[in-house]
Enzyme design. Structure first.
Site, PDB file in Angstrom:
ATOM      1  N   ASN A 227       0.560   5.371  -0.346  1.00 37.32           N
ATOM      2  CA  ASN A 227       0.068   6.726  -0.552  1.00 37.32           C
ATOM      3  C   ASN A 227       1.286   7.491  -1.035  1.00 37.32           C
ATOM      4  O   ASN A 227       2.245   7.671  -0.295  1.00 37.32           O
ATOM      5  CB  ASN A 227      -0.439   7.331   0.770  1.00 37.32           C
TER       6      ASN A 227
ATOM      7  N   ASP B 224     -12.580  11.108  -2.311  1.00 39.55           N
ATOM      8  CA  ASP B 224     -12.676  10.418  -1.023  1.00 39.55           C
ATOM      9  C   ASP B 224     -13.068  11.441   0.026  1.00 39.55           C
ATOM     10  O   ASP B 224     -12.408  12.476   0.165  1.00 39.55           O
ATOM     11  CB  ASP B 224     -11.350   9.766  -0.629  1.00 39.55           C
TER      12      ASP B 224
ATOM     13  N   TYR C 280       0.868  -1.177   0.000  1.00 40.14           N
ATOM     14  CA  TYR C 280       0.000   0.000   0.000  1.00 40.14           C
ATOM     15  C   TYR C 280       0.901   1.223   0.000  1.00 40.14           C
ATOM     16  O   TYR C 280       1.774   1.361   0.861  1.00 40.14           O
ATOM     17  CB  TYR C 280      -0.886  -0.031   1.247  1.00 40.14           C
TER      18      TYR C 280
ATOM     19  N   ARG D  17     -11.200   9.222  -8.074  1.00 44.29           N
ATOM     20  CA  ARG D  17     -12.179   9.241  -6.983  1.00 44.29           C
ATOM     21  C   ARG D  17     -12.182  10.585  -6.266  1.00 44.29           C
ATOM     22  O   ARG D  17     -11.219  11.338  -6.313  1.00 44.29           O
ATOM     23  CB  ARG D  17     -11.842   8.177  -5.919  1.00 44.29           C
TER      24      ARG D  17
ATOM     25  N   ASP E 287      -2.271   5.196  -4.119  1.00 43.13           N
ATOM     26  CA  ASP E 287      -3.117   6.373  -4.248  1.00 43.13           C
ATOM     27  C   ASP E 287      -2.231   7.595  -4.435  1.00 43.13           C
ATOM     28  O   ASP E 287      -1.229   7.761  -3.745  1.00 43.13           O
ATOM     29  CB  ASP E 287      -4.000   6.565  -3.006  1.00 43.13           C
TER      30      ASP E 287
END
Length: 119
Positions: free
Chosen positions: A34, A78, A32, A76, A107
């Protein structure tokens, strides 16, 4: 489930803050990232990382989605609620999916957008 269906299920799980579903859609070795921050590897480590930024509610709005093979791109908005704070972040997300599980989640967003909105 296709890669796109997996990502849409992940988005839906976030919108419900269903932690069992959120983490159940991640591979054990997920990476993951960011993009403004350092990557986090492993489902347990991702869970600890995200727990350090708890939210009361989440709403991920998918504006656009594109999939090719096992890669899914999302544009997106968010939205998060943390106590009295309301945070809205435009995000571009990249997901890699294998066997119905997310193996990579990246992201891209502007850290300046993390400021709470005026009440």
């Amino acid at each position: 489930m296709t890669a796109e269906e997996t990502v849409l299920a992940f988005v839906d799980a976030w919108n419900r803050l269903d932690e069992d579903a959120i983490y159940g859609l991640m591979a054990d070795g997920i990476v993951y990232h960011n993009m403004p921050l350092k990557p986090v590897t492993g489902r347990k480590a991702v869970r600890r990382h995200l727990a350090s930024w708890p939210v009361d509610s989440a709403e991920w709005i998918v504006l656009n989605i594109a999939a090719k093979g096992n890669v899914v791109l999302t544009e997106r908005i968010d939205r998060f609620v943390r106590g009295e704070d309301r945070i809205t972040i435009p995000v571009m997300g990249t997901f890699e999916v294998e066997n119905g599980l997310i193996t990579h989640w990246r992201d891209y967003f502007d850290m300046g957008a993390m400021k709470p909105e005026p009440r």
